[in-house]
Design an enzyme around this catalytic site. Structure first.
Site, mmCIF file in Angstrom:
data_model
loop_
_atom_site.group_PDB
_atom_site.id
_atom_site.type_symbol
_atom_site.label_atom_id
_atom_site.label_comp_id
_atom_site.label_asym_id
_atom_site.label_seq_id
_atom_site.Cartn_x
_atom_site.Cartn_y
_atom_site.Cartn_z
ATOM 1 N N LYS A 8 4.782 0.282 10.240
ATOM 2 C CA LYS A 8 4.724 1.424 9.322
ATOM 3 C C LYS A 8 4.151 2.652 10.013
ATOM 4 O O LYS A 8 4.624 3.774 9.829
ATOM 5 C CB LYS A 8 3.807 1.074 8.144
ATOM 6 C CG LYS A 8 4.498 0.838 6.828
ATOM 7 C CD LYS A 8 3.407 0.597 5.775
ATOM 8 C CE LYS A 8 3.966 0.495 4.372
ATOM 9 N NZ LYS A 8 2.878 0.252 3.393
ATOM 10 N N ARG A 35 5.947 -12.849 9.033
ATOM 11 C CA ARG A 35 6.676 -11.643 8.671
ATOM 12 C C ARG A 35 8.041 -11.655 9.346
ATOM 13 O O ARG A 35 8.268 -12.402 10.294
ATOM 14 C CB ARG A 35 5.886 -10.387 9.037
ATOM 15 C CG ARG A 35 5.596 -10.211 10.515
ATOM 16 C CD ARG A 35 5.097 -8.800 10.804
ATOM 17 N NE ARG A 35 3.757 -8.512 10.289
ATOM 18 C CZ ARG A 35 3.463 -7.453 9.526
ATOM 19 N NH1 ARG A 35 4.404 -6.619 9.170
ATOM 20 N NH2 ARG A 35 2.240 -7.244 9.128
ATOM 21 N N GLU A 48 0.887 -1.163 0.000
ATOM 22 C CA GLU A 48 0.000 0.000 0.000
ATOM 23 C C GLU A 48 0.929 1.219 0.000
ATOM 24 O O GLU A 48 1.849 1.284 0.814
ATOM 25 C CB GLU A 48 -0.874 0.044 1.259
ATOM 26 C CG GLU A 48 -1.839 1.236 1.212
ATOM 27 C CD GLU A 48 -2.599 1.481 2.504
ATOM 28 O OE1 GLU A 48 -2.254 0.876 3.534
ATOM 29 O OE2 GLU A 48 -3.552 2.294 2.471
#
Length: 571
Positions: free
Chosen positions: A280, A270, A46
């Site tokens: 983020k 992850r 994104e």
RNA sequence: UGCCCCCUCGUUCAACGGCAGGACAGCUGACUCUGGCUCAGCAUAUCGGGGUUCGAAUCCCUGGGGGGCAGCCA
């Protein structure tokens, strides 16, 4: 800005660690699960922030695995939320992926699929599989139930297809205010999986999108957009992180209802690194609150940050290959990254001599006014890197740490009466020291053995210590920035009740040395060119450098065996 | 206290019913014109309990522990 030397070429074959993902793809290929379709993956960021080390793992998996099976990978921007996304991020992400050494088959945007997604929504409405809900966000939350209690149906759930069609078209037409209605999938409000309790497909958002502008005022939610985007691109293996596992039934539901290409989602863990924070949102906060100097602050775990710091794509790829992928959540030791980084740089970085904390040494028996040049290997690990000439003279700088008036046990650097080697130059013996009125050391006086030129004595005499040096008259004064971990706790999120993540910020993550002395050849250092300052660490020129003032970043210090000995002795 | 996922050296990844192995970290030592690099060696693990089996890290049951999920974020 040229960074050619820092970048190794395109990703090649780091020994792939075995992974269950590879097993699944191999199986699908052998059973022809997707017929003769080529293996297709996608990397779907994104554009709401900069890529970080965690993304590097996803990139390596998405691109690496496809490549391994002769497949293709698209870079797809998951741009379904105009309120958070910006072109700046789109550009930075592309640069970062390329830097890592990968190139995409197609550059895609979820926003390119808005028309198709809208058509499919119409179809689901027509099939009685979706409805417009007038409940407020708050009410929807209440109707959803809880983790342990089922939800209940919205009073608007049984609207006719005609009414839903009309309402949805008017939502698109902009007749309704933000938040006044949503389109929901009609699935099962009592499902134990909350994602299946009539998930929202579209919300009304009168916001300007970075690509579609004001063309749309309804935007699809992730769950409705992602799988369908995969399907449109005929993605065979849609790999994502573990937290999406609960979404997989929904991912499949949409594809099945629509009867479209059956992309399959597979989840893996992850990347987490000790002493590193890869949220983020929190990273954005660090930037916004000026706790670091921007997204590319060399202390940041962003790809742009570590790139500026001097980390290399090859090291990142080697790390990702080494840690592999699984379904276990854990945390990889940051030492692992540092190891692969040192390993990469050790082979590729040219050596240079630089004194960070200078101590003046005068060689009393060296002729005053004389200078000479000694030949030095650019990289002992790589003879093809050639040699260079380094000036030597009567007065030089050595590292303050390399002299002790009272040497501790096992110390074999310079101390009174002790003979050591000046790397590539001469043997010197410390004779006396000069001190200031306050007792601080000003300079050390030595004598040298002129027969030891080049660094060896013809009589075969051995010395234990070898140290780097820079001729005072020829030295280049520069700023050097020493970076340490941004967080002082292995788990930055480990803080007491009422505490804050940022309480764990390491106050000493940046130390600036304004007057380091470097050998003159470093005046020609180029941006992106890695150096090993011998016995000190790996460095690179920082983009803050000007013609008048060079600034170097320490990528990583060299491993320090002496520090270990000393620490043990002290403990 | 609902659903889902996961538990193998300190860390991470292997072993896919057949001798638990690698990498990083650690410890010893060798080598060295970088106390770097390299090399050699050492040590350390299948969460517990049942079961199936000639044989279980692997399959089943059960207990325990960890993680994820209640955005009109992704």
């Amino acid at each position: 800005m040229t960074e050619s030397n820092l970048e190794s070429t395109a990703a090649t074959s780091e020994a792939p660690s075995s992974s269950f993902l590879r097993g699944i793809i191999a199986e699908d290929v052998s059973t022809k699960k997707f017929g003769d379709a080529v293996i297709q993956t996608r990397f779907p960021p994104e554009p709401n922030g900069y890529l970080h080390i965690g993304h590097a793992k996803a990139i390596c998996i998405d691109f690496g695995l496809a490549d391994e099976f002769g497949g293709k990978t698209n870079l797809r921007f998951d741009d379904t939320n105009p309120e958070k996304e910006e072109q700046e991020y789109v550009d930075a992400i592309q640069a970062d992926v390329r830097w890592l050494g990968f190139d995409w088959e197609r550059l895609c945007y979820a926003s390119d699929y808005f028309p198709q997604l809208y058509e499919w929504a119409l179809k689901l409405i027509g099939d009685g599989k979706a409805y417009v809900d007038d409940l407020s966000a708050d009410e929807i939350r209440k109707y959803r139930g809880t983790l342990t209690e089922p939800g209940k149906n919205s009073p608007y759930r049984d609207r006719s297809a005609e009414e839903n069609l009309d309402l949805f078209q008017r939502m698109k037409a902009g007749e309704f205010a933000d938040g006044s209605r949503v389109l929901r999938a009609k699935i099962d409000m009592s499902s134990p999986n909350l994602n299946m309790r009539d998930p929202v497909m579209y919300r009304i958002l009168h916001a300007t999108h970075h690509r579609t502008g004001d063309e749309w005022c309804i935007y699809p939610m992730y769950d409705y957009a992602h799988g369908q985007s995969d399907s449109i691109e005929r993605v065979t293996h849609s790999m994502c992180t573990l937290e999406f596992a609960d979404h997989q039934p929904l991912y499949r539901w949409y594809i099945e209802q629509l009867g479209i290409f059956p992309s399959q989602q597979i989840e893996f863990d992850r990347l987490n690194l000790t002493y590193t924070m890869l949220s983020k949102r929190k990273l954005l906060q660090l930037v916004k609150e000026h706790r670091v100097n921007g997204w590319d602050d060399p202390r940041m775990p962003t790809l742009s940050g570590i790139r500026r710091r001097g980390f290399t794509p090859g090291a990142l790829r080697a790390l990702c290959a080494a840690v592999g992928a699984s379904r276990t959540n854990g945390s990889t030791d940051i030492e692992m990254l540092e190891h692969f980084q040192r390993d990469d740089l050790n082979h590729r970085a040219n050596r240079a001599m630089a004194v960070l904390r200078p101590l003046k040494v005068v060689i009393d028996n060296y002729p005053e006014g004389q200078e000479e040049f000694v030949e030095v290997a650019n990289n002992p690990e790589d003879p093809s890197a050639g040699t260079r000439m380094v000036p030597f003279s009567r007065e030089i700088y050595i590292e303050q740490d390399d002299f002790r008036e009272v040497p501790p046990p096992k110390y074999f650097r310079l101390s009174p009466g002790k003979e050591v080697r000046l790397r590539n130059a001469y043997f010197v013996t410390a004779q006396s020291v000069v001190k200031a009125a306050d007792g601080s050391l000003v300079e050390v006086h030595c004598t040298y053995d002129s027969a030891s030129r080049g660094g060896n004595s013809p009589d075969g005499r051995k010395v234990k210590g070898t140290m780097h040096w820079v001729s005072t008259a020829h030295a280049l004064t520069a700023e050097v920035r020493l970076y340490d971990k941004l967080f002082s706790k292995a788990d930055p999120f480990d803080f007491p009740e009422g505490g804050d993540l940022f309480d764990n910020l390491n106050p000493n993550s940046l130390e600036t040395i304004v007057d380091a002395r470097l050998e003159p050849s470093l005046a020609d250092a180029q941006l992106g060119q890695p150096f090993q300052f011998e016995r000190v660490g790996y460095f690179c020129l920082d983009s803050d450098s000007t013609a008048e003032k060079k600034v170097f970043n320490r990528t990583l210090p060299l491993k320090d065996g002496w520090a270990k000995i000393e620490k043990k002795a002290g403990a």
